[in-house]
Scaffold this motif. Structure first.
Motif, PDB file in Angstrom:
ATOM      1  N   VAL A 103       1.380  -0.935  -0.480  1.00  0.00           N
ATOM      2  CA  VAL A 103      -0.184  -0.033   0.019  1.00  0.00           C
ATOM      3  C   VAL A 103       0.824   1.377   0.295  1.00  0.00           C
ATOM      4  O   VAL A 103       1.890   1.449   0.910  1.00  0.00           O
ATOM      5  N   GLU A 104       0.372   2.155  -1.168  1.00  0.00           N
ATOM      6  CA  GLU A 104       1.161   3.700  -0.433  1.00  0.00           C
ATOM      7  C   GLU A 104       0.808   4.801  -0.055  1.00  0.00           C
ATOM      8  O   GLU A 104      -1.090   4.221   0.902  1.00  0.00           O
ATOM      9  N   THR A 105       1.701   5.415   1.508  1.00  0.00           N
ATOM     10  CA  THR A 105       0.747   5.797   2.599  1.00  0.00           C
ATOM     11  C   THR A 105       1.625   7.459   1.625  1.00  0.00           C
ATOM     12  O   THR A 105       2.731   7.755   1.388  1.00  0.00           O
ATOM     13  N   ALA A 106       1.431   8.286   2.476  1.00  0.00           N
ATOM     14  CA  ALA A 106       2.033  10.024   2.852  1.00  0.00           C
ATOM     15  C   ALA A 106       3.312   9.576   3.118  1.00  0.00           C
ATOM     16  O   ALA A 106       4.391  10.005   2.750  1.00  0.00           O
ATOM     17  N   ALA A 107       3.735   8.630   4.094  1.00  0.00           N
ATOM     18  CA  ALA A 107       5.363   8.111   4.431  1.00  0.00           C
ATOM     19  C   ALA A 107       5.484   7.294   3.383  1.00  0.00           C
ATOM     20  O   ALA A 107       7.071   6.810   3.380  1.00  0.00           O
ATOM     21  N   GLY A 108       5.534   6.936   2.516  1.00  0.00           N
ATOM     22  CA  GLY A 108       6.170   5.470   1.289  1.00  0.00           C
ATOM     23  C   GLY A 108       5.245   4.823   1.181  1.00  0.00           C
ATOM     24  O   GLY A 108       4.003   4.127   1.611  1.00  0.00           O
ATOM     25  N   GLN A 109       6.001   3.554   1.053  1.00  0.00           N
ATOM     26  CA  GLN A 109       4.742   2.363   0.281  1.00  0.00           C
ATOM     27  C   GLN A 109       4.817   1.778   1.617  1.00  0.00           C
ATOM     28  O   GLN A 109       6.159   1.388   2.270  1.00  0.00           O
ATOM     29  N   MET A 110       4.269   0.395   1.712  1.00  0.00           N
ATOM     30  CA  MET A 110       4.733  -0.510   2.848  1.00  0.00           C
ATOM     31  C   MET A 110       3.491  -2.236   2.840  1.00  0.00           C
ATOM     32  O   MET A 110       2.994  -1.815   1.857  1.00  0.00           O
ATOM     33  N   TRP A 129      15.728   9.089  12.954  1.00  0.00           N
ATOM     34  CA  TRP A 129      16.354   8.491  14.081  1.00  0.00           C
ATOM     35  C   TRP A 129      16.420  11.217  13.396  1.00  0.00           C
ATOM     36  O   TRP A 129      16.765  11.804  15.007  1.00  0.00           O
ATOM     37  N   GLU A 130      16.830  11.145  13.169  1.00  0.00           N
ATOM     38  CA  GLU A 130      17.342  12.508  12.731  1.00  0.00           C
ATOM     39  C   GLU A 130      16.358  13.410  13.239  1.00  0.00           C
ATOM     40  O   GLU A 130      15.407  13.505  13.282  1.00  0.00           O
ATOM     41  N   PRO A 131      16.593  14.825  13.560  1.00  0.00           N
ATOM     42  CA  PRO A 131      15.305  15.488  13.932  1.00  0.00           C
ATOM     43  C   PRO A 131      14.743  15.956  12.699  1.00  0.00           C
ATOM     44  O   PRO A 131      13.536  16.067  12.823  1.00  0.00           O
ATOM     45  N   ASP A 132      14.681  16.827  11.890  1.00  0.00           N
ATOM     46  CA  ASP A 132      14.225  17.471  10.630  1.00  0.00           C
ATOM     47  C   ASP A 132      14.092  16.004  10.697  1.00  0.00           C
ATOM     48  O   ASP A 132      12.479  16.094   9.761  1.00  0.00           O
ATOM     49  N   ALA A 133      13.853  14.476   9.975  1.00  0.00           N
ATOM     50  CA  ALA A 133      13.040  13.482   9.689  1.00  0.00           C
ATOM     51  C   ALA A 133      11.911  13.349  10.557  1.00  0.00           C
ATOM     52  O   ALA A 133      10.962  12.701  10.698  1.00  0.00           O
ATOM     53  N   ILE A 134      11.873  13.910  11.999  1.00  0.00           N
ATOM     54  CA  ILE A 134      11.254  12.997  12.883  1.00  0.00           C
ATOM     55  C   ILE A 134       9.567  13.754  12.400  1.00  0.00           C
ATOM     56  O   ILE A 134       8.660  13.310  12.396  1.00  0.00           O
ATOM     57  N   ALA A 158      13.293  10.376  20.855  1.00  0.00           N
ATOM     58  CA  ALA A 158      12.062  10.852  20.010  1.00  0.00           C
ATOM     59  C   ALA A 158      12.452  10.187  19.044  1.00  0.00           C
ATOM     60  O   ALA A 158      13.289   9.851  18.575  1.00  0.00           O
ATOM     61  N   VAL A 159      11.027   9.794  18.025  1.00  0.00           N
ATOM     62  CA  VAL A 159      11.564   9.559  16.310  1.00  0.00           C
ATOM     63  C   VAL A 159      10.582   9.259  15.395  1.00  0.00           C
ATOM     64  O   VAL A 159       9.447   9.218  15.610  1.00  0.00           O
ATOM     65  N   GLY A 160      10.671   9.210  14.308  1.00  0.00           N
ATOM     66  CA  GLY A 160      10.482   9.425  13.431  1.00  0.00           C
ATOM     67  C   GLY A 160       9.785   7.578  12.403  1.00  0.00           C
ATOM     68  O   GLY A 160      10.563   7.702  12.241  1.00  0.00           O
ATOM     69  N   GLU A 186       2.017  16.751  23.026  1.00  0.00           N
ATOM     70  CA  GLU A 186       1.578  16.862  21.918  1.00  0.00           C
ATOM     71  C   GLU A 186       1.580  18.610  20.635  1.00  0.00           C
ATOM     72  O   GLU A 186       2.166  17.981  20.018  1.00  0.00           O
ATOM     73  N   SER A 187       1.628  19.176  21.481  1.00  0.00           N
ATOM     74  CA  SER A 187       1.464  20.650  20.941  1.00  0.00           C
ATOM     75  C   SER A 187       2.465  21.094  21.656  1.00  0.00           C
ATOM     76  O   SER A 187       3.524  22.650  20.935  1.00  0.00           O
ATOM     77  N   HIS A 188       3.270  20.867  21.763  1.00  0.00           N
ATOM     78  CA  HIS A 188       4.856  21.770  21.816  1.00  0.00           C
ATOM     79  C   HIS A 188       6.037  22.095  20.898  1.00  0.00           C
ATOM     80  O   HIS A 188       6.082  21.711  20.376  1.00  0.00           O
ATOM     81  N   GLU A 189       6.572  23.058  21.610  1.00  0.00           N
ATOM     82  CA  GLU A 189       6.759  23.584  20.365  1.00  0.00           C
ATOM     83  C   GLU A 189       7.971  23.705  19.602  1.00  0.00           C
ATOM     84  O   GLU A 189       8.212  23.700  18.224  1.00  0.00           O
ATOM     85  N   GLN A 190       8.360  22.388  19.947  1.00  0.00           N
ATOM     86  CA  GLN A 190       9.937  21.090  19.321  1.00  0.00           C
ATOM     87  C   GLN A 190       9.748  20.549  18.393  1.00  0.00           C
ATOM     88  O   GLN A 190      10.266  20.289  17.589  1.00  0.00           O
ATOM     89  N   PHE A 191       7.979  20.322  18.015  1.00  0.00           N
ATOM     90  CA  PHE A 191       7.407  20.198  16.982  1.00  0.00           C
ATOM     91  C   PHE A 191       6.990  20.445  16.152  1.00  0.00           C
ATOM     92  O   PHE A 191       5.645  20.737  16.423  1.00  0.00           O
ATOM     93  N   PRO A 192       7.029  20.430  15.333  1.00  0.00           N
ATOM     94  CA  PRO A 192       6.007  21.863  14.353  1.00  0.00           C
ATOM     95  C   PRO A 192       5.165  21.270  13.688  1.00  0.00           C
ATOM     96  O   PRO A 192       4.296  22.062  13.432  1.00  0.00           O
ATOM     97  N   GLU A 193       5.193  19.409  14.256  1.00  0.00           N
ATOM     98  CA  GLU A 193       3.464  18.786  13.372  1.00  0.00           C
ATOM     99  C   GLU A 193       2.937  18.231  14.418  1.00  0.00           C
ATOM    100  O   GLU A 193       2.314  17.163  14.301  1.00  0.00           O
ATOM    101  N   ARG A 194       3.745  18.554  15.055  1.00  0.00           N
ATOM    102  CA  ARG A 194       2.638  18.197  16.773  1.00  0.00           C
ATOM    103  C   ARG A 194       3.007  16.263  16.455  1.00  0.00           C
ATOM    104  O   ARG A 194       4.084  16.028  15.939  1.00  0.00           O
ATOM    105  N   VAL A 195       3.462  15.589  17.564  1.00  0.00           N
ATOM    106  CA  VAL A 195       3.612  13.832  18.219  1.00  0.00           C
ATOM    107  C   VAL A 195       2.220  13.584  19.069  1.00  0.00           C
ATOM    108  O   VAL A 195       1.909  14.227  19.679  1.00  0.00           O
ATOM    109  N   ASN A 196       3.008  11.880  18.530  1.00  0.00           N
ATOM    110  CA  ASN A 196       2.077  11.372  19.627  1.00  0.00           C
ATOM    111  C   ASN A 196       2.657  11.283  20.925  1.00  0.00           C
ATOM    112  O   ASN A 196       4.479  11.072  20.799  1.00  0.00           O
TER     113      ASN A 196
END
Length: 281
Positions: A103-110, A129-134, A158-160, A186-196
């Motif tokens: 299946v195709e997802t917005a994160a790639g194929q799985m 693990w890279e901060p930009d990739a999380i 933290a992990v993506g 969840e809405s901490h400023e260090q997570f620009p797209e929010r976080v689980n």
């Protein structure tokens, strides 16, 4: 429009699953308007769900395309429990008879694999693990980070995994401050797209207990990607071995990762009922 759907759950993490192959949905933007998604997600006035799953034709060489919408109308890239329900849905609906489904997802194929005992294994991909990739705002990649809010601070890993996760170690998940700390992080400023946000209690090197506060949904009974995130974060700190049983409020998942390839997450998917509802487009 009269919209046909199926209600499903993975360990109590519940979904409204929509066949976007045999019935027409908007082709641009969100599959449904955000205000309509919020109405349908309401447990008193709508169907009620943590996430909506949309089955669509693949755009590349996969079998299907898979989209995930939170109860608040926002779209996310990954959902492990949803992926298992997706696999059961397309087989039960006669959309495929394959036991290995790409299946195709917005994160790639799985790849989703149905076992002989009707459990479903999801290849969640490799952890990022890279901060930009999380994504996360941090000076450099680290085993753990300190998040500060007012006078409070928490140490998290933290992990993506196609969506952002952070995990805290707690002594007892039963008394963990999920309702208060979950929304803050969840809405901490260090997570620009929010976080689980995961709250993990280690039982032993092969077993953990976990509660997850999901972005856009709040605490759910289970979170497949959150289980995978907790395991790989625990492995990175040398707290956990390669194969880990994860006990969530809704049930148990099994996560395997040996540092190579993708994380393998196995668990059940349940069909609750089929229905139809009028929606405004």
């Amino acid at each position: 429009m009269n919209l046909r759907f199926t209600k499903m759950h993975g360990l109590g993490n519940d979904f409204m699953v929509i066949d976007g192959i045999r019935q027409s949905l908007p082709e641009t933007g969100l599959p449904l308007p955000a205000d309509e998604i919020r109405r349908l997600a309401d447990r008193k006035f709508g169907v009620g769900f943590d996430q909506m799953l949309i089955v669509q034709p693949a755009q590349g060489d996969a079998d299907f395309r898979y989209r995930i919408l939170n109860a608040d109308g926002s779209e996310v890239s990954q959902c492990g429990n949803g992926a298992r329900c997706f696999a059961r849905f397309v087989r039960e609906q006669g959309l495929t008879d394959k036991k290995s489904i790409r299946v195709e997802t917005a994160a790639g194929q799985m790849t989703l694999s149905v076992t002989d005992d009707d459990q479903i294994t999801v290849d969640m991909g490799a952890p990022r693990w890279e901060p930009d990739a999380i994504p996360m705002t941090a000076k450099a990649e680290a085993d753990s980070y300190f998040l500060v809010s007012g006078t409070q601070a928490w140490e998290v890993g933290a992990v993506g995994l196609g969506n952002p996760h952070c995990t805290l170690l707690v002594e007892n998940v039963d008394t963990a401050p999920v309702d208060t700390v979950g929304p803050l992080l969840e809405s901490h400023e260090q997570f620009p797209e929010r976080v689980n946000v995961g709250f993990m209690q280690i039982v032993n090197r092969n077993e953990i207990r976990l509660r997850v506060y999901e972005r856009g949904a709040g605490e759910t009974l289970a979170c497949g990607s959150g289980a995978c995130a907790a395991v790989v974060i625990g492995q990175r700190r040398d707290w956990l071995d390669d194969t880990v049983t994860v006990h969530l409020p809704g049930g148990t998942l099994h996560v395997c990762y040996d540092g190579q390839g993708g994380i393998q997450m196995t668990g059940p998917a349940s069909h609750v009922y089929d229905g139809a509802i009028e929606i405004a487009l």
